[in-house]
Design an enzyme around this catalytic site. Structure first.
Site, PDB file in Angstrom:
ATOM      1  N   GLY A   1       2.508  14.969   1.162  1.00  0.00           N
ATOM      2  CA  GLY A   1       2.141  14.275   1.626  1.00  0.00           C
ATOM      3  C   GLY A   1       3.456  14.842   2.783  1.00  0.00           C
ATOM      4  O   GLY A   1       4.517  13.840   3.089  1.00  0.00           O
TER       5      GLY A   1
ATOM      6  N   ARG B   1       5.829   9.535   6.457  1.00  0.00           N
ATOM      7  CA  ARG B   1       7.256   9.413   7.026  1.00  0.00           C
ATOM      8  C   ARG B   1       8.279  10.120   6.018  1.00  0.00           C
ATOM      9  O   ARG B   1       9.495  10.115   6.860  1.00  0.00           O
ATOM     10  CB  ARG B   1       7.673   8.058   7.106  1.00  0.00           C
ATOM     11  CG  ARG B   1       6.848   6.732   8.422  1.00  0.00           C
ATOM     12  CD  ARG B   1       6.704   5.501   8.346  1.00  0.00           C
ATOM     13  NE  ARG B   1       5.011   5.700   7.708  1.00  0.00           N
ATOM     14  CZ  ARG B   1       4.785   4.076   7.444  1.00  0.00           C
ATOM     15  NH1 ARG B   1       4.950   3.333   8.088  1.00  0.00           N
ATOM     16  NH2 ARG B   1       4.095   4.317   6.240  1.00  0.00           N
TER      17      ARG B   1
ATOM     18  N   LYS C   1      -5.539  17.150   3.663  1.00  0.00           N
ATOM     19  CA  LYS C   1      -6.949  18.427   3.637  1.00  0.00           C
ATOM     20  C   LYS C   1      -6.328  19.107   2.654  1.00  0.00           C
ATOM     21  O   LYS C   1      -7.564  20.250   2.476  1.00  0.00           O
ATOM     22  CB  LYS C   1      -6.185  18.522   5.036  1.00  0.00           C
ATOM     23  CG  LYS C   1      -7.851  17.228   5.358  1.00  0.00           C
ATOM     24  CD  LYS C   1      -7.762  17.638   7.060  1.00  0.00           C
ATOM     25  CE  LYS C   1      -8.455  16.463   7.557  1.00  0.00           C
ATOM     26  NZ  LYS C   1      -7.506  14.621   8.175  1.00  0.00           N
TER      27      LYS C   1
ATOM     28  N   GLY D   1       7.758  10.231  -5.613  1.00  0.00           N
ATOM     29  CA  GLY D   1       8.422   8.789  -4.582  1.00  0.00           C
ATOM     30  C   GLY D   1       7.394   7.866  -4.134  1.00  0.00           C
ATOM     31  O   GLY D   1       8.706   7.176  -3.708  1.00  0.00           O
ATOM     32  N   THR D   2       6.345   8.406  -4.405  1.00  0.00           N
ATOM     33  CA  THR D   2       5.460   7.475  -4.138  1.00  0.00           C
ATOM     34  C   THR D   2       5.371   6.296  -4.897  1.00  0.00           C
ATOM     35  O   THR D   2       6.016   6.162  -6.298  1.00  0.00           O
ATOM     36  CB  THR D   2       4.332   8.398  -4.941  1.00  0.00           C
ATOM     37  OG1 THR D   2       4.331   9.366  -4.041  1.00  0.00           O
ATOM     38  CG2 THR D   2       3.039   7.583  -4.351  1.00  0.00           C
ATOM     39  N   SER D   3       4.934   4.785  -4.626  1.00  0.00           N
ATOM     40  CA  SER D   3       6.155   4.008  -5.159  1.00  0.00           C
ATOM     41  C   SER D   3       4.078   3.107  -6.128  1.00  0.00           C
ATOM     42  O   SER D   3       3.308   4.290  -5.716  1.00  0.00           O
ATOM     43  CB  SER D   3       5.692   2.599  -4.099  1.00  0.00           C
ATOM     44  OG  SER D   3       6.553   2.691  -2.817  1.00  0.00           O
TER      45      SER D   3
ATOM     46  N   HIS E   1      12.359  -8.477   4.991  1.00  0.00           N
ATOM     47  CA  HIS E   1      11.718  -7.471   5.103  1.00  0.00           C
ATOM     48  C   HIS E   1      11.229  -7.184   6.836  1.00  0.00           C
ATOM     49  O   HIS E   1      10.943  -8.677   6.674  1.00  0.00           O
ATOM     50  CB  HIS E   1      10.326  -6.056   4.075  1.00  0.00           C
ATOM     51  CG  HIS E   1      11.228  -5.819   3.010  1.00  0.00           C
ATOM     52  ND1 HIS E   1      11.964  -6.669   1.588  1.00  0.00           N
ATOM     53  CD2 HIS E   1      11.609  -4.465   2.473  1.00  0.00           C
ATOM     54  CE1 HIS E   1      12.157  -5.874   0.390  1.00  0.00           C
ATOM     55  NE2 HIS E   1      12.087  -4.109   1.280  1.00  0.00           N
TER      56      HIS E   1
ATOM     57  N   LYS F   1       5.317  -5.705   5.561  1.00  0.00           N
ATOM     58  CA  LYS F   1       5.112  -5.160   4.389  1.00  0.00           C
ATOM     59  C   LYS F   1       4.006  -6.011   3.537  1.00  0.00           C
ATOM     60  O   LYS F   1       4.517  -7.188   3.747  1.00  0.00           O
ATOM     61  CB  LYS F   1       6.759  -5.352   4.083  1.00  0.00           C
ATOM     62  CG  LYS F   1       6.899  -4.693   2.633  1.00  0.00           C
ATOM     63  CD  LYS F   1       8.521  -4.894   1.933  1.00  0.00           C
ATOM     64  CE  LYS F   1       8.418  -4.939   0.045  1.00  0.00           C
ATOM     65  NZ  LYS F   1       7.697  -3.300   0.348  1.00  0.00           N
TER      66      LYS F   1
ATOM     67  N   THR G   1      11.984  -3.842  -5.458  1.00  0.00           N
ATOM     68  CA  THR G   1      13.557  -3.704  -5.331  1.00  0.00           C
ATOM     69  C   THR G   1      13.741  -5.362  -6.512  1.00  0.00           C
ATOM     70  O   THR G   1      15.046  -5.486  -7.546  1.00  0.00           O
ATOM     71  CB  THR G   1      14.298  -3.578  -4.266  1.00  0.00           C
ATOM     72  OG1 THR G   1      13.783  -1.934  -4.266  1.00  0.00           O
ATOM     73  CG2 THR G   1      16.220  -3.659  -4.964  1.00  0.00           C
TER      74      THR G   1
HETATM   75  N1  LIG Z   1      11.311   6.097  -3.715  1.00  0.00           N
HETATM   76  C1  LIG Z   1      11.689   5.525  -2.217  1.00  0.00           C
HETATM   77  O1  LIG Z   1      12.597   5.405  -1.621  1.00  0.00           O
HETATM   78  C2  LIG Z   1      10.281   5.243  -0.630  1.00  0.00           C
HETATM   79  C3  LIG Z   1      10.730   5.362   0.295  1.00  0.00           C
HETATM   80  C4  LIG Z   1       9.306   4.692   1.288  1.00  0.00           C
HETATM   81  C5  LIG Z   1       8.028   4.784   1.373  1.00  0.00           C
HETATM   82  N2  LIG Z   1       8.248   5.375  -0.414  1.00  0.00           N
HETATM   83  C6  LIG Z   1       6.575   6.040  -1.085  1.00  0.00           C
HETATM   84  O2  LIG Z   1       6.255   6.971  -0.510  1.00  0.00           O
HETATM   85  C7  LIG Z   1       4.993   6.679  -0.394  1.00  0.00           C
HETATM   86  C8  LIG Z   1       4.744   7.308   1.134  1.00  0.00           C
HETATM   87  O3  LIG Z   1       5.157   6.336   2.255  1.00  0.00           O
HETATM   88  P1  LIG Z   1       4.968   7.387   3.312  1.00  0.00           P
HETATM   89  O4  LIG Z   1       5.798   5.778   4.285  1.00  0.00           O
HETATM   90  O5  LIG Z   1       5.479   8.516   3.683  1.00  0.00           O
HETATM   91  O6  LIG Z   1       3.767   7.298   4.025  1.00  0.00           O
HETATM   92  P2  LIG Z   1       2.488   7.778   4.454  1.00  0.00           P
HETATM   93  O7  LIG Z   1       3.798   8.342   5.920  1.00  0.00           O
HETATM   94  O8  LIG Z   1       1.390   7.254   5.380  1.00  0.00           O
HETATM   95  O9  LIG Z   1       2.493   9.853   3.960  1.00  0.00           O
HETATM   96  C9  LIG Z   1       1.794   9.343   3.013  1.00  0.00           C
HETATM   97  C10 LIG Z   1       1.325  10.927   3.276  1.00  0.00           C
HETATM   98  O10 LIG Z   1       0.415  11.427   2.334  1.00  0.00           O
HETATM   99  C11 LIG Z   1      -0.444  11.807   2.147  1.00  0.00           C
HETATM  100  N3  LIG Z   1      -2.024  12.336   0.995  1.00  0.00           N
HETATM  101  C12 LIG Z   1      -2.573  11.399   1.346  1.00  0.00           C
HETATM  102  N4  LIG Z   1      -4.003  11.471   0.803  1.00  0.00           N
HETATM  103  C13 LIG Z   1      -2.833  12.357   0.532  1.00  0.00           C
HETATM  104  C14 LIG Z   1      -3.651  13.555  -0.348  1.00  0.00           C
HETATM  105  N5  LIG Z   1      -4.759  13.407  -1.208  1.00  0.00           N
HETATM  106  N6  LIG Z   1      -3.147  14.891  -0.912  1.00  0.00           N
HETATM  107  C15 LIG Z   1      -2.767  15.278  -0.396  1.00  0.00           C
HETATM  108  N7  LIG Z   1      -1.646  14.362   0.736  1.00  0.00           N
HETATM  109  C16 LIG Z   1      -2.406  12.945   0.891  1.00  0.00           C
HETATM  110  C17 LIG Z   1      -0.620  11.596   3.759  1.00  0.00           C
HETATM  111  O11 LIG Z   1      -1.172  12.905   4.076  1.00  0.00           O
HETATM  112  P3  LIG Z   1      -2.196  13.347   5.379  1.00  0.00           P
HETATM  113  O12 LIG Z   1      -1.142  12.927   6.950  1.00  0.00           O
HETATM  114  O13 LIG Z   1      -3.159  14.209   6.110  1.00  0.00           O
HETATM  115  O14 LIG Z   1      -3.613  11.487   5.570  1.00  0.00           O
HETATM  116  C18 LIG Z   1      -0.147  11.676   4.543  1.00  0.00           C
HETATM  117  O15 LIG Z   1       1.230  12.761   4.886  1.00  0.00           O
HETATM  118  C19 LIG Z   1       4.451   5.546  -0.870  1.00  0.00           C
HETATM  119  O16 LIG Z   1       4.543   5.079  -1.795  1.00  0.00           O
HETATM  120  C20 LIG Z   1       6.079   4.262  -0.344  1.00  0.00           C
HETATM  121  O17 LIG Z   1       5.573   3.185  -0.702  1.00  0.00           O
HETATM  122  C21 LIG Z   1       9.153   5.373  -1.752  1.00  0.00           C
END
Ligand SMILES: NC(=O)c1ccc[n+]([C@@H]2O[C@H](COP(=O)([O-])OP(=O)(O)OC[C@H]3O[C@@H](n4cnc5c(N)ncnc54)[C@H](OP(=O)(O)O)[C@@H]3O)[C@@H](O)[C@H]2O)c1
Length: 249
Positions: free
Chosen positions: A8, A12, A36, A74-76, A129, A133, A140
């Site tokens: 991922g 972001r 991919k 870190g995924t939710s 938020h 959202k 949280t």
């Molecule tokens: N723990 C925390 O503090 C915190 C903070 C913020 C967010 N989060 C969580 O973290 C996760 C990601 O958030 P984000 O904001 O970064 O989302 P995002 O910008 O949409 O990024 C998601 C990433 O996942 C990749 N992905 C999707 N399907 C995949 C697969 N089959 N194999 C490999 N990679 C794949 C995407 O790749 P592609 O670009 O190739 O599509 C993209 O780069 C969410 O669950 C969010 O809720 C957690």
């Protein structure tokens, strides 16, 4: 050098994790994977960080473990049920660290809220938020309500505890009942994230306020988690930044 693969990495949070890894002297950004890429590219990584989507995350964790890596999630969206299944599936010596929230300030606030609730049990939560959202209350806020509820124990015989209507039809503006704690969700443009936990005791109130100004608030938590997860001293399933920091209630 600890070789880190980020799945991922183009997202972001993923790009932020990559930046933190690159800033650490003893960590090497070994692989950046996206949707991919084959998970076979995880071979050779010491530590895999999953920051993808809730429906993708279990397969990433399984593949990382199969490749002999330690894992940070870190995924939710990892429910208690899903976490229990993961715990049961782990072999001895394997490590998965799940961090629903990397923010240091938010994590510490939640722990402190539990401490206050032991002494001042009347409490309501207001979380704000950004307008995009999709869920409410926030994860949280739910976790904070659960911790507060557990910390204060049985309040059925106490005066002054906010009366939360069980049926939304009676007084919906009194908030959503989470573990007996009213939670109010605001969605406003221009706000990233804010949570106020408001306690009321005899003749006084205490407000615990956490405001997220930018995603930089995750950096310290990400860095601490990488170090924690890389250490052979930590094995099994570990959930929460409070555990990583050693400040769990
Ligand atoms: N723990 C925390 O503090 C915190 C903070 C913020 C967010 N989060 C969580 O973290 C996760 C990601 O958030 P984000 O904001 O970064 O989302 P995002 O910008 O949409 O990024 C998601 C990433 O996942 C990749 N992905 C999707 N399907 C995949 C697969 N089959 N194999 C490999 N990679 C794949 C995407 O790749 P592609 O670009 O190739 O599509 C993209 O780069 C969410 O669950 C969010 O809720 C957690």
């Amino acid at each position: 050098m600890i070789r880190v693969a980020v799945v991922g990495a183009g997202g972001r949070l993923g790009s932020q994790v990559c930046r933190v890894v690159e800033a650490e002297d003893d960590f090497e950004l070994f692989a950046r994977l996206g949707s991919k890429d084959s998970l076979e590219a995880l071979a050779g990584a010491d530590l895999v960080v999953d920051v993808t989507r809730h429906d993708v995350s279990p397969a990433v964790v399984a593949s990382a473990l199969a490749h002999g890596a330690r894992v940070v999630v870190g995924t939710s969206g990892w429910s208690a049920e899903r976490l229990a299944e993961l715990q049961d599936s782990l072999d001895e010596g394997q490590t998965v660290v799940v961090i629903p929230n990397f923010s240091l300030g938010s994590t510490i606030s939640t722990v402190v809220a539990g401490l206050i609730a032991r002494h001042i049990p009347a409490v309501e939560i207001v979380e704000t938020h950004h307008i995009n959202k999709v869920d409410s209350p926030s994860g949280t806020a739910i976790r904070t309500a659960e911790i507060v509820s557990e910390a204060r124990g049985d309040v059925s015989g106490l005066d002054g505890i906010p009366a939360v209507p069980q049926g939304a039809e009676s007084q919906p503006a009194r908030g959503h009942n989470v573990a007996g704690v009213p939670v109010h969700s605001l969605r406003l443009p221009g706000v990233l994230a804010q949570q106020d936990v408001v306690f009321a005791g005899a003749g006084e109130t205490v407000t615990l306020s956490h405001v997220t100004l930018s995603r930089d608030s995750y950096d310290a938590g990400i860095s601490a988690t990488l170090r924690f997860a890389a250490s052979p001293a930590h094995t099994g399933l570990i959930v929460g930044l409070d555990r990583v920091l050693g400040i769990s209630a």
